[in-house]
Design a protein around this motif. Sequence first.
Motif, short mmCIF file in Angstrom:
data_model
loop_
_atom_site.label_atom_id
_atom_site.label_comp_id
_atom_site.label_asym_id
_atom_site.label_seq_id
_atom_site.Cartn_x
_atom_site.Cartn_y
_atom_site.Cartn_z
N LEU A 4 0.83 -1.21 0.00
CA LEU A 4 0.00 0.00 0.00
C LEU A 4 0.86 1.26 0.00
O LEU A 4 0.42 2.32 -0.46
N THR A 5 2.09 1.15 0.49
CA THR A 5 3.00 2.29 0.50
C THR A 5 3.26 2.81 -0.91
O THR A 5 3.52 4.00 -1.11
N ARG A 6 3.16 1.93 -1.90
CA ARG A 6 3.46 2.30 -3.28
C ARG A 6 2.27 2.96 -3.99
O ARG A 6 2.41 3.42 -5.13
N GLU A 7 1.12 2.95 -3.34
CA GLU A 7 -0.07 3.51 -3.97
C GLU A 7 -0.10 5.04 -3.85
O GLU A 7 0.19 5.57 -2.77
N PRO A 8 -0.43 5.75 -4.92
CA PRO A 8 -0.51 7.21 -4.83
C PRO A 8 -1.44 7.69 -3.72
O PRO A 8 -1.19 8.73 -3.10
N ALA A 9 -2.48 6.92 -3.45
CA ALA A 9 -3.46 7.32 -2.44
C ALA A 9 -2.92 7.22 -1.02
O ALA A 9 -3.60 7.62 -0.07
N ILE A 10 -1.68 6.73 -0.85
CA ILE A 10 -1.11 6.64 0.50
C ILE A 10 -0.93 8.03 1.09
O ILE A 10 -0.77 8.19 2.32
N SER A 11 -0.98 9.04 0.26
CA SER A 11 -0.90 10.41 0.77
C SER A 11 -2.19 10.83 1.47
O SER A 11 -2.23 11.86 2.15
N GLU A 12 -3.24 10.01 1.30
CA GLU A 12 -4.53 10.32 1.92
C GLU A 12 -4.67 9.59 3.25
O GLU A 12 -4.23 8.45 3.41
#
Length: 281
Positions: A261-269
């Motif tokens: 999940l760390t690699r997902e762009p949405a991890i900033s959310e």
Amino acid sequence: MDPIRPFRWDLIRPDQLGSMLDDVEVWELFFLDDLIRCAARVLGQCGDGDLYFVGRSVDSLFDVLSGALADTGWSSRLHPLPLSLFGVDGQSVTAGELRQLRTNLAAEGLTPGELMRGRPTVFVDLVYQGSTFENLYGVLRRWIDDEHAQWDVIRRQLRFVGITSRTKTSPNTWRWHQHAEFATDLPASAIRNVSLDPRLWSYFGDYQHKTAASFRRTRWADPEVADPRRDERTRMALAEAVKIVAAARTPKVRRKLAELLTREPAISERWLRELQVSLRR
């Protein structure tokens, strides 16, 4: 009219199975690593929504996520949606079939009124040309219009995540959503794709034994689908599903999912970071 729903075993608490699987041998889960990666991508693309896994092709994806998220607040966000609307079989539905289908969908929490409220509704399925999504969208849109529900609100709440067979990317690559008429009615963010190794895509979509028969229009009103099947193929499918859920509940798989999940762009959310933390507990 009562809703009709195919029987589904509770694999988080499989005590009800008793000795049903005692003599069933299960292969190693050769696809588990790819399935975990696919699950992470689906979570990353879901926009903090409730996920509905359409039909049987994504059963294993539902199983791995339901196992990994069983002890998190996300366990109630995962919904198997037994329904076959593939190709022409999902078109020209009769009035009686439509009434039963709407009754069944209402029991799953998919009425127009419910689509307007709360979190986004995310449909997940293996996609070839997108006919299942197209037909499901058509059913929902007609229902929304009949109920005079607020389409301008609902269109921002719907999301479709297609699991596609991985191919080489080029400007000439055929992409299902670019040919789906319904996609033009929705925001660009409503259509998302997650690619899967073509051999595994074919395994899940074409060859894997399933725990239930396809829930086609001829069976939408058939109460017999609520009876559990115990034939040999069902037992084999069930044994594999139990093994997937058990593996997904282990700390090793939960940590792997959290790492991906760390690699997902949405991890900033915030919502995805909180989910990641809960997987590491």
